[in-house]
Scaffold this motif. Structure first.
Motif, PDB file in Angstrom:
ATOM      1  N   ASP A 352       7.968   1.271  13.265  1.00 21.12           N
ATOM      2  CA  ASP A 352       8.638   0.490  12.220  1.00 21.12           C
ATOM      3  C   ASP A 352       9.938  -0.161  12.711  1.00 21.12           C
ATOM      4  O   ASP A 352      10.297  -1.250  12.255  1.00 21.12           O
ATOM      5  N   SER A 384       8.502  -0.237   4.347  1.00 19.74           N
ATOM      6  CA  SER A 384       8.037  -0.907   3.121  1.00 19.74           C
ATOM      7  C   SER A 384       8.764  -2.233   2.873  1.00 19.74           C
ATOM      8  O   SER A 384       8.158  -3.204   2.424  1.00 19.74           O
ATOM      9  N   GLU A 385      10.060  -2.281   3.222  1.00 18.36           N
ATOM     10  CA  GLU A 385      10.825  -3.501   2.936  1.00 18.36           C
ATOM     11  C   GLU A 385      10.456  -4.663   3.875  1.00 18.36           C
ATOM     12  O   GLU A 385      10.862  -5.799   3.641  1.00 18.36           O
ATOM     13  N   SER A 420       2.344   6.276   5.026  1.00 21.97           N
ATOM     14  CA  SER A 420       1.985   5.481   3.835  1.00 21.97           C
ATOM     15  C   SER A 420       2.157   3.984   4.125  1.00 21.97           C
ATOM     16  O   SER A 420       1.521   3.149   3.484  1.00 21.97           O
ATOM     17  N   GLY A 421       2.995   3.628   5.075  1.00 19.38           N
ATOM     18  CA  GLY A 421       3.113   2.219   5.475  1.00 19.38           C
ATOM     19  C   GLY A 421       2.392   1.988   6.791  1.00 19.38           C
ATOM     20  O   GLY A 421       2.736   1.095   7.558  1.00 19.38           O
ATOM     21  N   SER A 424      -1.719  -0.779   7.709  1.00 23.64           N
ATOM     22  CA  SER A 424      -1.814  -1.438   6.397  1.00 23.64           C
ATOM     23  C   SER A 424      -2.434  -2.818   6.499  1.00 23.64           C
ATOM     24  O   SER A 424      -1.806  -3.826   6.161  1.00 23.64           O
ATOM     25  N   GLU A 427      -2.550  -4.907   3.131  1.00 19.41           N
ATOM     26  CA  GLU A 427      -1.214  -5.278   2.666  1.00 19.41           C
ATOM     27  C   GLU A 427      -0.648  -6.413   3.539  1.00 19.41           C
ATOM     28  O   GLU A 427      -0.066  -7.367   3.034  1.00 19.41           O
TER      29      GLU A 427
END
Ligand SMILES: [Zn+2]
Length: 541
Positions: A352, A384-385, A420-421, A424, A427
């Motif tokens: 990330d 997430s951001e 969870s991210g 993806s 998404e």
């Protein structure tokens, strides 16, 4: 006089011309054809001339207008546009033919056995292996080099981990690259030490020191390896590949293999950010089969070897957040070079922090929405951001659905809730409206069908886990097919030439033994490629 000749021609045309069919190189009819055009239309037939589709339509339409010496009645068989692997390493796959194959070894003892068997047969100057993965072993920790030192005191041994980001090397190899404990080339965390000695594990830049020291195959050997690798691609229906990062010499070799007619596979070759490459390619280059339009950069390593650069420490090693492999100023410099040459940038980002930092550095050039198609490769763990930043800067996500099922048994141990991210795909696809799929072979198999299956069902080949892994990020079969055809082409600015079965495009297509858009989930991995055509020519499988 001229008028009379004109009238005569008109008369002859009336007599014969209207009924005469146009002769073409290939006619395919009675097929179940997914064109993957804008409307995802189905057709039954097409005509091919000079390597391109000149018309697609119903069997009746095509047969009434065209004739050919090669007319194929497909009897309902399913045809797709040729598949395109949007991120892989063709030349590495080729080179691997000369290495000890360590993939799937279930213990370090098995690794040592395979090396011994290879050494008995080949007796090479260096022993090079590829593909071990400690996550498949009962004791999933990095090995040390003691056994290799005893077994091969005089022969350098370098065994690459499955992701290529870590290696185990013996003392003879360490000696031959002249690496000392206090060597300035060693970056933090890249060369673990135990009892005052290297353990033999080397990561990232430090691993590269060894990889670069491995004797190169000769040009003639390399050409053979590339042709072998291309054959492997055809077996899985690939007609195009994006080779993620090459030196000038490799690109010139591919071009020469294309020109001599030995290599048919279309290649989108990305540049390693070397001075030599930047000097040679001041603007994009295109031939019928080769695209050079992209610079490949790395921001971090891989999750499996804890080289992925994370915003917070690893759950299973609180002392590390991974590795940033390219410093910001250097990265900016490479981006500037690519931008000035009118090229794309594709950056390897697994963690990330790597994704965030890359978006940040890209934003200087991309500013906002744009059509430069700069890419982020892998995007495995995204904060997430940061998802919406893909949309904000029109950054193309280029992912490997198969990685999700390869990593699912240990990824949570490394990153905990951050999963969870993770992986993806859907998404990311939603942000820009499209996505490109690759396999990253030879890190994974060259198997486009398994990749398709993983994208849609998020299960491994044992159909595990039952409900699928993080299935909220599964994509539909339709989107998975697009991601390996037209969207993969779009990700290299090639969508006007290939990626769908449409008039004017290259006649690249694949015939499968079943309709993967309709068959039962459990039948998908069994799919066989029956035939593959590039520019209307049948490839030898
Ligand atoms: Zn790769």
């Amino acid at each position: 006089m001229k008028k009379n000749i004109f009238l005569l021609i008109c008369f002859v045309m009336l007599l014969f011309g209207c009924n005469a069919k146009e002769n073409v190189d290939l006619l395919v009819y009675n097929a179940n054809i997914y064109t993957v055009d804008k409307n995802f239309s189905m057709v039954e037939a097409f005509a091919v001339k000079d390597g391109r589709f000149i018309e697609v339509g119903t069997t009746a339409q095509i047969l009434s207008k065209y004739s050919s010496d090669t007319e194929l009645d497909m009897k309902g068989t399913t045809i797709f546009p040729g598949f395109h692997d949007a991120h892989c390493h063709l030349t590495s796959l080729g080179k691997n033919f000369s290495f000890v194959n360590l993939r799937g070894s279930t213990s370090y003892d098995e690794v040592l056995e395979r090396v011994a068997t290879y050494n008995d047969t080949y007796k090479t100057e260096w022993i090079v292996g590829m593909g071990w993965d400690q996550n498949l072993w009962q004791n999933p920790i990095f090995p040390t080099n003691e056994e290799l030192n005893i077994l091969y005191p005089n022969t350098p041994v370098v065994l690459k981990r499955i992701d290529g980001h870590a290696i185990i090397a013996n003392e003879a190899a360490i000696k031959s690259v002249n690496l000392k404990l206090n060597d300035a080339r060693i970056l933090k965390g890249e060369a673990p030490i135990k009892n005052g000695k290297f353990t033999g594990i080397f990561l990232e830049n430090c691993a590269d020191i060894f990889k670069n020291a491995i004797p190169e195959p000769t040009d003639e050997e390399m050409k053979e390896y590339i042709l072998e690798a291309a054959k492997e691609c055809y077996k899985y229906g690939l007609t195009s590949v994006s080779d993620a990062g090459l030196p000038l010499s490799a690109i010139q070799m591919l071009d020469s293999l294309h020109k001599s007619g030995h290599l048919s596979l279309r290649i989108d070759a990305w540049l390693e950010p070397s001075d030599e490459n930047f000097e040679h390619f001041k603007s994009p280059f295109r031939s019928d089969r080769l695209t050079v339009n992209c610079v490949k950069l790395y921001m971090d390593g891989a999750l499996g070897s804890r080289g992925a650069w994370m915003l917070h420490p690893y759950n299973d090693d609180s002392l590390t957040t991974g590795i940033q492999v390219t410093a910001n100023d250097k990265f900016h410099y490479f981006c500037q070079k690519a931008y000035d040459a009118g090229m794309q940038v594709a950056t390897h980002c697994i963690g990330d922090a790597a994704v965030k930092n890359t978006i940040n550095l890209y934003s200087f050039f991309l500013k906002g929405e744009n059509d430069l198609r700069w890419r982020i490769e892998h995007a495995q763990i995204v904060a997430s951001e940061d998802f919406e930043n893909f949309k904000k800067y029109s950054i193309i996500p280029s992912v490997q659905p198969i990685h999700a099922v390869s990593d699912m048994n240990w990824a949570a141990v490394r990153v905990g809730d951050r999963l969870s991210g993770g992986y993806s795909n859907k998404e990311l696809m939603k942000q820009v409206g499209w996505i490109a799929f690759g396999t990253d072979f030879p890190i994974e198999d060259v198997n486009t069908i398994n990749n398709f299956f993983a994208a849609v069902y998020r299960k491994n080949l044992d159909f595990q886990p039952d409900g699928g892994f993080l299935t909220e990020n599964a994509v539909s079969r339709e989107d998975a097919l697009r991601a390996m055809t037209i969207w993969a082409a779009k990700a290299s600015f090639d969508e006007n030439y290939k990626g769908s079965i449409e008039q004017g495009k290259w006649a690249d297509f694949v015939v499968l033994d079943r309709d993967i858009m309709k068959v039962d989930e459990k039948d998908i991995p069994e799919t066989k490629v029956i035939e593959v055509y590039i520019a209307g020519e049948k490839m030898k499988l």
